[in-house]
Design a protein around this motif. Structure first.
Motif, short mmCIF file in Angstrom:
data_model
loop_
_atom_site.label_atom_id
_atom_site.label_comp_id
_atom_site.label_asym_id
_atom_site.label_seq_id
_atom_site.Cartn_x
_atom_site.Cartn_y
_atom_site.Cartn_z
N THR A 93 0.84 -1.19 0.00
CA THR A 93 0.00 0.00 0.00
C THR A 93 0.88 1.25 0.00
O THR A 93 1.94 1.26 0.59
N PRO A 94 0.45 2.32 -0.66
CA PRO A 94 1.29 3.49 -0.85
C PRO A 94 1.80 4.12 0.45
O PRO A 94 2.87 4.69 0.46
N VAL A 95 1.06 4.00 1.54
CA VAL A 95 1.52 4.63 2.78
C VAL A 95 2.77 3.96 3.34
O VAL A 95 3.54 4.58 4.06
N THR A 96 2.97 2.69 3.03
CA THR A 96 4.11 1.98 3.58
C THR A 96 5.26 2.05 2.61
O THR A 96 5.26 1.35 1.61
N ARG A 97 6.22 2.92 2.92
CA ARG A 97 7.37 3.02 2.03
C ARG A 97 8.65 2.91 2.85
O ARG A 97 8.73 3.42 3.97
N LEU A 98 9.63 2.25 2.32
CA LEU A 98 10.90 2.15 3.03
C LEU A 98 11.79 3.30 2.65
O LEU A 98 11.91 3.64 1.48
N HIS A 99 12.41 3.90 3.66
CA HIS A 99 13.30 5.02 3.39
C HIS A 99 14.70 4.68 3.84
O HIS A 99 14.88 3.90 4.76
N ALA A 100 15.64 5.29 3.21
CA ALA A 100 17.02 5.10 3.65
C ALA A 100 17.18 5.79 5.00
O ALA A 100 16.46 6.73 5.31
N TYR A 101 18.08 5.30 5.81
CA TYR A 101 18.36 5.98 7.07
C TYR A 101 19.83 5.81 7.38
O TYR A 101 20.48 4.88 6.90
N LYS A 102 20.34 6.71 8.20
CA LYS A 102 21.77 6.69 8.49
C LYS A 102 22.00 6.33 9.96
O LYS A 102 21.43 6.97 10.85
N VAL A 103 22.80 5.31 10.16
CA VAL A 103 23.10 4.90 11.53
C VAL A 103 24.39 5.56 11.97
O VAL A 103 25.41 5.48 11.29
N GLU A 104 24.34 6.26 13.10
CA GLU A 104 25.55 6.83 13.69
C GLU A 104 25.69 6.28 15.09
O GLU A 104 24.80 6.51 15.93
N GLY A 105 26.78 5.56 15.34
CA GLY A 105 26.93 4.91 16.64
C GLY A 105 25.81 3.91 16.83
O GLY A 105 25.56 3.08 15.96
N ASP A 106 25.09 4.05 17.95
CA ASP A 106 23.98 3.12 18.16
C ASP A 106 22.65 3.84 17.98
O ASP A 106 21.67 3.53 18.66
N ALA A 107 22.63 4.80 17.07
CA ALA A 107 21.41 5.60 16.92
C ALA A 107 21.14 5.95 15.46
O ALA A 107 22.03 5.91 14.61
N ILE A 108 19.89 6.28 15.17
CA ILE A 108 19.52 6.92 13.91
C ILE A 108 19.08 8.32 14.31
O ILE A 108 17.97 8.50 14.83
N ALA A 109 19.95 9.29 14.12
CA ALA A 109 19.69 10.61 14.68
C ALA A 109 18.48 11.30 14.05
O ALA A 109 17.71 11.96 14.72
N HIS A 110 18.33 11.10 12.73
CA HIS A 110 17.28 11.88 12.05
C HIS A 110 15.98 11.11 11.92
O HIS A 110 16.00 9.90 11.65
N PRO A 111 14.86 11.79 12.13
CA PRO A 111 13.57 11.13 11.97
C PRO A 111 13.46 10.47 10.59
O PRO A 111 13.96 11.01 9.61
N LEU A 112 12.83 9.31 10.54
CA LEU A 112 12.66 8.60 9.27
C LEU A 112 11.85 9.47 8.33
O LEU A 112 10.81 10.00 8.71
N ALA A 113 12.34 9.63 7.11
CA ALA A 113 11.65 10.40 6.08
C ALA A 113 11.31 11.81 6.53
O ALA A 113 10.39 12.43 6.00
N GLY A 114 12.02 12.30 7.55
CA GLY A 114 11.77 13.65 8.04
C GLY A 114 10.40 13.83 8.70
O GLY A 114 9.95 14.96 8.91
#
Ligand code: HEC
Ligand code: HEC
Ligand code: HEC
Lengths: 255, 154
Positions: free
Chosen positions: B23-44
């Protein structure tokens, strides 16, 4: 912080108990509430006994073109079927692979009674299976010592240890490593097949081991096997050897 | 190592075919791992703590309470096979929470916690059920809602 998490994780995974030592083996019965235990233990309150009693009637009903009943050949089930369920699945000379009790019963229907096989999970097949398995009630599980079964048992073990479905959990993650803890509101049992077919309160009916396994597979969001599939029989073979020594409880009651 | 690579390739293949499969609402986005965290919200996206509070308790959707206990209603229906989430917002930053929900197995490959934001590479031995094939368990928005809520548990 990361180091702490990793250390904790390592500690946690090495805590995993892996195979259950025989002194710690416990039936699902031991994890139930006293009320459910009492319901199983007292034959007058155990709903599964209705199926067993029905099975006693079916045992001597003639069926098929051969117009024979189970009793025509096997006579008194209390004698001839005693201990049979405790050593199934067994090696089947015809297909050269393991066969479970329900499959064996259907074989007699087809070849000896000349009647069509009963559908898996049909009330009739569950009823006959419950009656035959009841003849082993209280006897220890003693898997057949037939080397030809080994590779199928190993296949069953492989399924037990494999991470399955979208949730990527293995049977072992729950039943070897986390039994006794709670998954949501249910206590995780060790997953022994001691009581089948059994009456499950959630089903409001008697169901087979395969139905139970289906539930666990659907729970991890894996595609279940077709009822009667060889994979289920291999898994049962492994579960029975894992449960060796525990007592047969058919018809058990489970929440 | 080789198996990991194959798995990665399979995941990537699955990921590229996903846009059409779900379904269109479910989309996978790239994300960046820094240390043990993903600092930025997914897809902003920005999370909604109230929606997260309700989602965390949905045992058939988020599944969290099957394993975790926490400061939620019905403690007798909460699992005991994972750390209690009480106070988790004080222990972990938003970015740390995000990575743990997105993919705990990056921190602990043996973890039993499901991977919520990757596609599980399917095979005859993995047997992902048809309904769940080629899609992550939760959407980016749902994960941001959970992060926003878990942040309030202090
Ligand atoms: C996420 C945890 C989990 C996984 C994974 C899991 N099970 Fe279970 N299993 C349970 C729970 C919980 C119960 C008891 C449910 C109840 O009675 O309400 C159970 C019950 C059982 C029982 C019934 C035991 C009895 O006393 O009658 C068997 C057998 C079993 N599981 C086998 C398996 C097999 C084989 C697999 C893998 C294909 C598997 N389980 C995967 C959690 C799990
Ligand atoms: C005409 C005779 C006949 C009838 C009728 C018959 N059986 Fe059998 N059954 C046999 C024979 C002979 C065997 C021995 C195995 C073989 O087929 O080689 C057997 C084996 C079995 C076994 C396996 C026993 C073991 O030790 O492995 C089970 C269980 C069984 N029968 C159940 C049933 C049931 C239930 C019915 C009725 C639905 C039934 N049988 C009807 C002849 C019969
Ligand atoms: C099948 C079990 C399971 C499910 C379902 C699950 N978790 Fe977990 N979770 C764990 C385990 C086990 C850990 C411990 C860390 C590890 O495994 O390495 C954990 C750790 C965590 C942590 C880190 C806790 C800390 O104190 O460091 C957070 C946050 C978390 N989970 C959130 C969630 C959320 C939110 C959900 C639902 C969307 C969820 N989990 C679903 C098993 C689970």
């Amino acid at each position: 912080m990361l180091r702490f998490v990793l250390l904790a994780a390592v500690a946690f995974s090495s805590m995993a108990r892996a195979e259950i030592p025989s002194k710690d083996k416990r039936s699902g019965f031991d994890f139930m509430s006293p009320q459910t235990q009492a319901m199983q233990s007292d034959e007058t309150s155990n709903p599964g006994m209705l199926w067993v009693l029905d099975g006693e009637r079916m045992w001597s009903e003639s069926q098929g073109k051969a117009e024979k009943s189970c009793a025509s050949c096997h006579e008194d089930a209390a004698k001839t079927m005693r201990g049979v369920a405790a050593r199934y699945p067994a090696f089947d000379e015809q297909t050269k692979r393991p066969i479970d009790l329900a499959g064996r019963i259907n074989r007699c229907r087809e070849t000896r009674q000349d009647a069509p096989p009963l559908a898996r999970e049909s009330n009739e097949l569950l009823t006959l299976s419950a009656y035959v398995a009841y003849q082993s009630h209280g006897m220890p599980i003693t898997p057949a010592a037939d080397r030809r079964l080994d590779k199928y048992r190993e296949n069953g073990r492989a399924w037990f240890e494999r991470r399955l479905g979208q949730l990527q959990l293995s049977c072992a993650s729950c039943h070897d490593d986390r039994w006794g803890a709670r998954l949501g509101g249910s206590v995780i049992p060790q997953g022994h097949p001691t009581g089948y077919p059994l009456y499950r309160l959630e089903w409001q009916a008697v169901g087979s081991l395969q139905r139970r396994l289906r539930g666990c597979l659907v729970g991890v969001r894996a595609e279940p096997f077709e009822y009667g599939a060889s994979e289920y029989v291999d898994i049962e073979l492994f579960l029975m050897s894992r449960a060796a020594g525990l007592k047969m409880e058919t018809p058990a009651v489970r929440p | 190592m080789k198996r990991r690579l194959i798995w990665l390739l399979l995941t990537l293949c699955a990921a590229t075919s996903i846009a059409s499969a779900i379904t269109p609402v479910t989309r996978l986005h790239a994300y960046k791992v820094e240390g043990d965290a993903i600092a930025h919200p997914l897809a902003g996206l920005s999370g909604d703590a109230a929606r997260g509070a309700s989602l965390v308790q949905q045992r058939h959707k988020s599944l969290c309470v099957l394993c975790h206990a926490g400061p939620f209603p019905d403690p007798h229906l909460q699992g005991t096979i994972a750390p209690d989430l009480t106070g988790v917002g004080a222990r972990l930053s938003a970015g740390q929470l995000r990575l743990r929900i997105v993919n705990m197995k990056r921190l602990n490959p043996d973890s039993i916690m499901p991977v919520y934001f990757e596609i599980i590479a399917d095979s005859q031995e993995v047997r992902v059920a048809e309904t769940w094939r080629d899609r992550p368990i939760l959407t980016a928005q749902e994960i941001e809602d959970l992060v926003a809520y878990l942040q309030t548990l202090r």
